[in-house]
Design a protein around this motif. Structure first.
Motif, PDB file in Angstrom:
ATOM      1  N   SER A 198       0.812  -1.208   0.000  1.00 18.58           N
ATOM      2  CA  SER A 198       0.000   0.000   0.000  1.00 18.58           C
ATOM      3  C   SER A 198       0.848   1.261   0.000  1.00 18.58           C
ATOM      4  O   SER A 198       0.616   2.196  -0.784  1.00 18.58           O
ATOM      5  CB  SER A 198      -0.933   0.002   1.216  1.00 18.58           C
ATOM      6  OG  SER A 198      -1.610   1.234   1.341  1.00 18.58           O
ATOM      7  N   PHE A 199       1.854   1.299   0.873  1.00 17.75           N
ATOM      8  CA  PHE A 199       2.657   2.513   0.996  1.00 17.75           C
ATOM      9  C   PHE A 199       3.637   2.678  -0.161  1.00 17.75           C
ATOM     10  O   PHE A 199       3.991   3.797  -0.529  1.00 17.75           O
ATOM     11  CB  PHE A 199       3.368   2.540   2.344  1.00 17.75           C
ATOM     12  CG  PHE A 199       2.413   2.738   3.494  1.00 17.75           C
ATOM     13  CD1 PHE A 199       1.564   3.825   3.517  1.00 17.75           C
ATOM     14  CD2 PHE A 199       2.351   1.819   4.530  1.00 17.75           C
ATOM     15  CE1 PHE A 199       0.668   4.012   4.560  1.00 17.75           C
ATOM     16  CE2 PHE A 199       1.465   1.996   5.585  1.00 17.75           C
ATOM     17  CZ  PHE A 199       0.608   3.091   5.592  1.00 17.75           C
ATOM     18  N   LEU A 200       4.068   1.579  -0.759  1.00 17.01           N
ATOM     19  CA  LEU A 200       4.890   1.692  -1.965  1.00 17.01           C
ATOM     20  C   LEU A 200       4.042   2.196  -3.138  1.00 17.01           C
ATOM     21  O   LEU A 200       4.529   2.963  -3.980  1.00 17.01           O
ATOM     22  CB  LEU A 200       5.546   0.352  -2.303  1.00 17.01           C
ATOM     23  CG  LEU A 200       6.680  -0.083  -1.354  1.00 17.01           C
ATOM     24  CD1 LEU A 200       7.164  -1.489  -1.702  1.00 17.01           C
ATOM     25  CD2 LEU A 200       7.851   0.903  -1.398  1.00 17.01           C
ATOM     26  N   CYS A 201       2.782   1.796  -3.166  1.00 19.91           N
ATOM     27  CA  CYS A 201       1.850   2.349  -4.157  1.00 19.91           C
ATOM     28  C   CYS A 201       1.716   3.856  -3.961  1.00 19.91           C
ATOM     29  O   CYS A 201       1.709   4.631  -4.921  1.00 19.91           O
ATOM     30  CB  CYS A 201       0.464   1.699  -4.017  1.00 19.91           C
ATOM     31  SG  CYS A 201       0.279   0.097  -4.803  1.00 19.91           S
ATOM     32  N   TYR A 202       1.611   4.247  -2.701  1.00 19.55           N
ATOM     33  CA  TYR A 202       1.476   5.668  -2.367  1.00 19.55           C
ATOM     34  C   TYR A 202       2.675   6.465  -2.879  1.00 19.55           C
ATOM     35  O   TYR A 202       2.519   7.546  -3.462  1.00 19.55           O
ATOM     36  CB  TYR A 202       1.338   5.829  -0.860  1.00 19.55           C
ATOM     37  CG  TYR A 202       1.490   7.252  -0.367  1.00 19.55           C
ATOM     38  CD1 TYR A 202       0.419   8.143  -0.444  1.00 19.55           C
ATOM     39  CD2 TYR A 202       2.691   7.710   0.153  1.00 19.55           C
ATOM     40  CE1 TYR A 202       0.558   9.446  -0.007  1.00 19.55           C
ATOM     41  CE2 TYR A 202       2.833   9.014   0.595  1.00 19.55           C
ATOM     42  CZ  TYR A 202       1.759   9.880   0.515  1.00 19.55           C
ATOM     43  OH  TYR A 202       1.903  11.170   0.943  1.00 19.55           O
ATOM     44  N   LEU A 203       3.872   5.930  -2.667  1.00 17.70           N
ATOM     45  CA  LEU A 203       5.074   6.620  -3.135  1.00 17.70           C
ATOM     46  C   LEU A 203       5.061   6.777  -4.658  1.00 17.70           C
ATOM     47  O   LEU A 203       5.411   7.834  -5.188  1.00 17.70           O
ATOM     48  CB  LEU A 203       6.325   5.845  -2.708  1.00 17.70           C
ATOM     49  CG  LEU A 203       6.671   5.873  -1.219  1.00 17.70           C
ATOM     50  CD1 LEU A 203       7.857   4.956  -0.940  1.00 17.70           C
ATOM     51  CD2 LEU A 203       6.983   7.290  -0.760  1.00 17.70           C
ATOM     52  N   LEU A 204       4.632   5.727  -5.338  1.00 18.47           N
ATOM     53  CA  LEU A 204       4.642   5.742  -6.795  1.00 18.47           C
ATOM     54  C   LEU A 204       3.627   6.734  -7.351  1.00 18.47           C
ATOM     55  O   LEU A 204       3.929   7.500  -8.272  1.00 18.47           O
ATOM     56  CB  LEU A 204       4.350   4.333  -7.323  1.00 18.47           C
ATOM     57  CG  LEU A 204       4.608   4.059  -8.799  1.00 18.47           C
ATOM     58  CD1 LEU A 204       6.050   4.374  -9.164  1.00 18.47           C
ATOM     59  CD2 LEU A 204       4.278   2.605  -9.131  1.00 18.47           C
ATOM     60  N   ILE A 205       2.440   6.745  -6.772  1.00 19.79           N
ATOM     61  CA  ILE A 205       1.386   7.603  -7.324  1.00 19.79           C
ATOM     62  C   ILE A 205       1.514   9.047  -6.854  1.00 19.79           C
ATOM     63  O   ILE A 205       0.983   9.968  -7.472  1.00 19.79           O
ATOM     64  CB  ILE A 205      -0.013   7.054  -6.958  1.00 19.79           C
ATOM     65  CG1 ILE A 205      -1.053   7.615  -7.924  1.00 19.79           C
ATOM     66  CG2 ILE A 205      -0.375   7.379  -5.505  1.00 19.79           C
ATOM     67  CD1 ILE A 205      -2.401   6.945  -7.833  1.00 19.79           C
TER      68      ILE A 205
END
Length: 276
Positions: A198-205
């Motif tokens: 979830s938080f790696l998705c957050y960083l990417l987006i």
């Protein structure tokens, strides 16, 4: 004295962003709610766009530091997979490129949804309250699964489901981290794995989202209090870093009930403020 009080308000908003970006209770919903209370006025919408971007960058920096090793491995191994034939054969490189592709797939739906409807999203206290109550109900549904075994790995099928569910987080008040947890845990993926994803998705987006936010802020500039915005950024960074450590150490499926009750309470407060 009045200006000191204003600066304290910015500090509080930074803390709110830092904590609620990590915990599954919607940072956007909280910031819209408290910004209306603290920074209300004719220029609130233009000011809020830039303010949300700046405080979001504080959280982004904190999470980038916390997950720096993971990000570095994914970037390096993705590069090796594309440009280094020898490294491409290594299992760890293949696993990391697969994980990177899953992250990209997961953010595509929310990215498309954001671009299509970002100018039409409701940001009044009523819509925020309703969305927070929806977040509360989703967290409660996952809490009901607390006695299940969560041991699955994240597959491409899981990612598709998570991506589609995560799309609804474009609505302020719907927690992106919360709805991602719902998507992952509903497929019996261990909570720590879901949080990392979830938080790696957050960083990417966050990179394109921040770029769009900056563009909108330049196009429609609002009132900017440089000391206030700077303090909000700093405290957002500090409390995001503290909260992610707490989240990973203490949060389990069983105690998601407390976040559910909290989101319900804030949602009801938001609706009440709208009515009165």
């Amino acid at each position: 004295m009045d200006y000191i009080i204003e600066l304290i308000k910015y500090i509080i908003l930074g803390i709110i962003q830092g904590v609620t970006e990590i915990f599954p209770v919607s940072s956007s919903g909280h910031l819209v709610l408290f910004s209306n209370l603290f920074l209300g006025g004719e220029d609130i919408n233009a000011t809020l766009t830039l303010f949300l971007m700046i405080t979001n960058m504080g959280s982004f920096l904190a999470l980038l530091i916390y997950y720096f090793k993971d990000v570095k491995e994914l970037v390096v191994d993705s590069f090796n997979f594309v440009f280094n034939k020898e490294k491409r054969k290594e299992i760890i490189v293949q696993e990391n490129i697969s994980y990177a592709v899953k992250l990209i797939i997961a953010i595509v739906p929310i990215g498309i949804a954001g671009l299509l409807i970002k100018d039409y999203l409701p940001t009044n206290l009523l819509s925020i309250g309703i969305s927070l109550i929806i977040t509360s109900l989703l967290l409660f549904l996952v809490f009901l699964l607390r006695n299940k075994k969560f041991s699955n790995d994240i597959t491409f099928k899981n990612v598709g489901v998570i991506g589609l569910i995560q799309m609804f987080a474009v609505f302020p008040g719907i927690s992106r981290s919360g709805i991602t947890l719902v998507g992952g845990l509903s497929q019996k993926i261990e909570i720590k794995k879901v949080m990392r994803f979830s938080f790696l998705c957050y960083l990417l987006i966050s990179i394109p989202v921040s770029g769009l936010g900056l563009y909108d802020a330049i196009k429609n500039p609002g009132k900017i209090d440089i000391p206030g915005f700077s303090l909000a950024f700093i405290f957002s960074f500090i409390f995001s870093l503290l909260t992610i450590k707490i989240m990973h150490k203490y949060v389990t499926v069983k105690n998601l009930i407390w976040f559910s009750l909290y989101a319900l309470t804030v949602g009801l407060v938001s609706i009440t403020l709208y009515i009165i």
